[in-house]
Scaffold this active site. Structure first.
Site, PDB file in Angstrom:
ATOM      1  N   HIS A   1      -9.607   1.454   4.571  1.00 57.80           N
ATOM      2  CA  HIS A   1      -8.291   1.514   5.204  1.00 57.80           C
ATOM      3  C   HIS A   1      -8.489   2.681   6.581  1.00 57.80           C
ATOM      4  O   HIS A   1      -9.233   3.638   6.287  1.00 57.80           O
ATOM      5  CB  HIS A   1      -7.252   2.461   4.205  1.00 57.80           C
ATOM      6  CG  HIS A   1      -5.839   2.252   4.933  1.00 57.80           C
ATOM      7  ND1 HIS A   1      -5.494   3.160   5.729  1.00 57.80           N
ATOM      8  CD2 HIS A   1      -4.959   1.285   4.998  1.00 57.80           C
ATOM      9  CE1 HIS A   1      -4.181   2.790   6.274  1.00 57.80           C
ATOM     10  NE2 HIS A   1      -3.950   1.775   5.646  1.00 57.80           N
TER      11      HIS A   1
ATOM     12  N   GLU B   1      -6.843   5.159   7.619  1.00 56.85           N
ATOM     13  CA  GLU B   1      -6.520   6.491   7.320  1.00 56.85           C
ATOM     14  C   GLU B   1      -7.820   7.116   6.666  1.00 56.85           C
ATOM     15  O   GLU B   1      -8.200   8.230   6.646  1.00 56.85           O
ATOM     16  CB  GLU B   1      -5.284   6.535   6.341  1.00 56.85           C
ATOM     17  CG  GLU B   1      -4.091   6.145   7.417  1.00 56.85           C
ATOM     18  CD  GLU B   1      -2.765   5.651   6.553  1.00 56.85           C
ATOM     19  OE1 GLU B   1      -2.779   5.581   5.273  1.00 56.85           O
ATOM     20  OE2 GLU B   1      -1.980   4.902   7.232  1.00 56.85           O
TER      21      GLU B   1
ATOM     22  N   SER C   1       3.037  -2.521  10.550  1.00 57.17           N
ATOM     23  CA  SER C   1       4.548  -2.399  10.793  1.00 57.17           C
ATOM     24  C   SER C   1       5.113  -3.782  10.148  1.00 57.17           C
ATOM     25  O   SER C   1       5.923  -4.219  11.036  1.00 57.17           O
ATOM     26  CB  SER C   1       4.994  -1.978  11.976  1.00 57.17           C
ATOM     27  OG  SER C   1       4.541  -0.590  12.109  1.00 57.17           O
TER      28      SER C   1
ATOM     29  N   GLY D   1       2.815  -1.277   4.319  1.00 54.52           N
ATOM     30  CA  GLY D   1       2.846   0.169   3.980  1.00 54.52           C
ATOM     31  C   GLY D   1       4.092   0.573   3.651  1.00 54.52           C
ATOM     32  O   GLY D   1       4.912   0.507   2.732  1.00 54.52           O
ATOM     33  N   GLY D   2       4.871   1.316   4.899  1.00 56.88           N
ATOM     34  CA  GLY D   2       6.257   1.914   4.651  1.00 56.88           C
ATOM     35  C   GLY D   2       7.343   0.587   3.977  1.00 56.88           C
ATOM     36  O   GLY D   2       7.869   1.081   3.110  1.00 56.88           O
TER      37      GLY D   2
ATOM     38  N   ASN E   1       1.007  -0.931   0.050  1.00 59.33           N
ATOM     39  CA  ASN E   1      -0.057  -0.019   0.113  1.00 59.33           C
ATOM     40  C   ASN E   1       0.943   1.060  -0.054  1.00 59.33           C
ATOM     41  O   ASN E   1       1.417   1.481   1.024  1.00 59.33           O
ATOM     42  CB  ASN E   1      -0.922   0.074   1.242  1.00 59.33           C
ATOM     43  CG  ASN E   1      -1.752   1.322   1.365  1.00 59.33           C
ATOM     44  OD1 ASN E   1      -1.662   2.033   0.338  1.00 59.33           O
ATOM     45  ND2 ASN E   1      -2.358   1.352   2.624  1.00 59.33           N
ATOM     46  N   TRP E   2       1.038   1.862  -1.224  1.00 57.59           N
ATOM     47  CA  TRP E   2       1.888   2.932  -1.010  1.00 57.59           C
ATOM     48  C   TRP E   2       1.568   4.228  -0.654  1.00 57.59           C
ATOM     49  O   TRP E   2       2.424   5.184  -0.414  1.00 57.59           O
ATOM     50  CB  TRP E   2       2.370   3.084  -2.869  1.00 57.59           C
ATOM     51  CG  TRP E   2       3.102   2.088  -3.531  1.00 57.59           C
ATOM     52  CD1 TRP E   2       3.509   0.746  -3.070  1.00 57.59           C
ATOM     53  CD2 TRP E   2       3.621   1.928  -4.930  1.00 57.59           C
ATOM     54  NE1 TRP E   2       3.858  -0.011  -3.726  1.00 57.59           N
ATOM     55  CE2 TRP E   2       4.271   0.882  -4.768  1.00 57.59           C
ATOM     56  CE3 TRP E   2       3.705   3.087  -5.710  1.00 57.59           C
ATOM     57  CZ2 TRP E   2       4.830   0.331  -6.052  1.00 57.59           C
ATOM     58  CZ3 TRP E   2       4.266   2.758  -7.153  1.00 57.59           C
ATOM     59  CH2 TRP E   2       4.823   1.588  -7.204  1.00 57.59           C
ATOM     60  N   LYS E   3       0.087   4.205  -0.341  1.00 56.25           N
ATOM     61  CA  LYS E   3      -0.170   5.340   0.198  1.00 56.25           C
ATOM     62  C   LYS E   3      -0.173   6.718  -0.812  1.00 56.25           C
ATOM     63  O   LYS E   3       0.131   6.484  -1.983  1.00 56.25           O
ATOM     64  CB  LYS E   3       0.137   5.697   1.443  1.00 56.25           C
ATOM     65  CG  LYS E   3      -0.081   4.502   2.592  1.00 56.25           C
ATOM     66  CD  LYS E   3       0.006   4.686   3.820  1.00 56.25           C
ATOM     67  CE  LYS E   3      -0.110   3.424   4.824  1.00 56.25           C
ATOM     68  NZ  LYS E   3      -0.070   3.342   6.011  1.00 56.25           N
TER      69      LYS E   3
ATOM     70  N   GLY F   1       2.332   2.108  10.796  1.00 53.48           N
ATOM     71  CA  GLY F   1       3.281   3.266  10.668  1.00 53.48           C
ATOM     72  C   GLY F   1       4.081   3.545  12.038  1.00 53.48           C
ATOM     73  O   GLY F   1       4.778   4.340  11.909  1.00 53.48           O
TER      74      GLY F   1
ATOM     75  N   GLU G   1      -5.821  -4.749  10.439  1.00 50.65           N
ATOM     76  CA  GLU G   1      -4.740  -3.781  10.666  1.00 50.65           C
ATOM     77  C   GLU G   1      -5.089  -3.197  11.934  1.00 50.65           C
ATOM     78  O   GLU G   1      -5.694  -1.929  11.860  1.00 50.65           O
ATOM     79  CB  GLU G   1      -4.526  -2.884   9.493  1.00 50.65           C
ATOM     80  CG  GLU G   1      -4.179  -3.353   8.131  1.00 50.65           C
ATOM     81  CD  GLU G   1      -3.915  -2.353   7.185  1.00 50.65           C
ATOM     82  OE1 GLU G   1      -2.542  -2.678   6.967  1.00 50.65           O
ATOM     83  OE2 GLU G   1      -4.273  -1.345   7.061  1.00 50.65           O
TER      84      GLU G   1
HETATM   85  P1  PGA Z   1       2.866   0.093   7.565  1.00 48.83           P
HETATM   86  O1  PGA Z   1       1.422   0.461   6.993  1.00 48.83           O
HETATM   87  O2  PGA Z   1       3.206  -1.289   6.984  1.00 48.83           O
HETATM   88  O3  PGA Z   1       3.444   1.342   7.448  1.00 48.83           O
HETATM   89  O4  PGA Z   1       2.587   0.220   9.049  1.00 48.83           O
HETATM   90  C1  PGA Z   1       0.380  -0.655   6.776  1.00 48.83           C
HETATM   91  C2  PGA Z   1      -0.689  -0.096   6.083  1.00 48.83           C
HETATM   92  O5  PGA Z   1      -1.256   1.065   6.731  1.00 48.83           O
HETATM   93  O6  PGA Z   1      -1.300  -0.582   5.391  1.00 48.83           O
END
Ligand code: PGA
Length: 247
Positions: free
Chosen positions: A93, A95, A211, A232-233, A9-11, A171, A165
């Site tokens: 998601h 966010e 994470s 994500g990251g 997930n590149w956001k 993150g 999640e």
């Molecule tokens: P993260 O994000 O791996 O940076 O914790 C995961 C996500 O939000 O899908």
């Protein structure tokens, strides 16, 4: 047999040029038997689609509206995603729920619309830190799942990927322990079993997200009920994502 699925997930990261660079490295390091997805920003979808054509790398979007068209300034419709050839779309998601006011009802509409247009939803659920500290994480996740799956017929369920999640792990570098993650994911599978039947819940793929890094992926993937990861990251760095895919 559930095929493992690792999705990046590149956001809100990567210009088109940077996106192409990243997928060039990923596409030549895919692993047999692991479905690999990159969920890239809308602006990069078309170019990334061209870049990955003829490979097994799958393309995902990070959000969509439920309507096909209309007066919804700034939104992207499932038809537009389908035209590009998107395979997956992240829906709900945390966010989006937290910063853009997405509700369980909106998530449900988006899931139904994605399915109608042949796009597989990656549906995100998870509790906040306060909810976990109050020991209500199962209740929270159960409500999110039941509302998300409201009106979804049994035949459609296996097209849906669920991502558990916990918000406190996204993150933050704080990951749920493998046991904590597996417990909730097994619980989600039970909710699906109770709503549909075991044959269906045995097929639905459930990812862990929060994470996920090269040094914890093996433990996570070794759990009985965890079928993959939403990352994500660590999905933004080719060397890390490649390691994740080869867990
Ligand atoms: P993260 O994000 O791996 O940076 O914790 C995961 C996500 O939000 O899908």
């Amino acid at each position: 047999m559930r095929i493992p699925i690792i999705a990046g997930n590149w956001k809100m990261n990567k210009t088109i040029e940077e996106a192409i660079q990243l997928v060039k490295e990923i596409k030549s390091n895919l692993k047999d038997g692991v479905e690999t997805v990159v969920c890239v920003p809308f602006t990069a979808l078309s170019e990334v689609k061209k870049e990955i054509s003829g490979t097994k790398l799958k393309l995902g979007a990070q959000n969509m509206h439920w309507e096909e068209s209309g007066a919804f300034t700034g939104e992207i419709s499932p038809l537009m995603l389908k035209e590009i050839g998107v395979d997956f779309c992240i829906i709900g998601h945390s966010e989006r729920r937290q910063y853009f006011g997405e509700t369980d009802e909106m998530v449900n509409r988006k899931i139904k619309s994605a399915l109608k247009h042949g796009i597989s939803p990656i549906v995100c659920v998870g509790e906040t830190l306060e909810q976990r500290e109050a020991n209500i994480e199962k209740k929270v996740v159960e409500t999110q799942i039941l509302k998300a799956f409201d009106g979804i017929v049994a035949e459609e369920v296996e097209k849906i990927v669920i991502a558990y999640e916990p918000i406190w792990a996204i993150g933050t570098g704080k990951t749920a322990t493998k046991e904590e993650a597996n417990e909730i994911i097994a619980f989600i599978r039970k909710i699906i079993m109770n709503k549909y039947q075991q044959e269906i819940s045995d097929k639905v793929r459930i990812q862990y997200g929060g994470s996920v890094k090269p040094d914890n992926i093996t433990d996570i993937m070794n759990q009985s009920d965890i079928d993959g990861a939403l990352v994500g990251g660590a999905s933004l760095k080719p060397e890390e994502f490649i390691k994740l895919v080869s867990f």
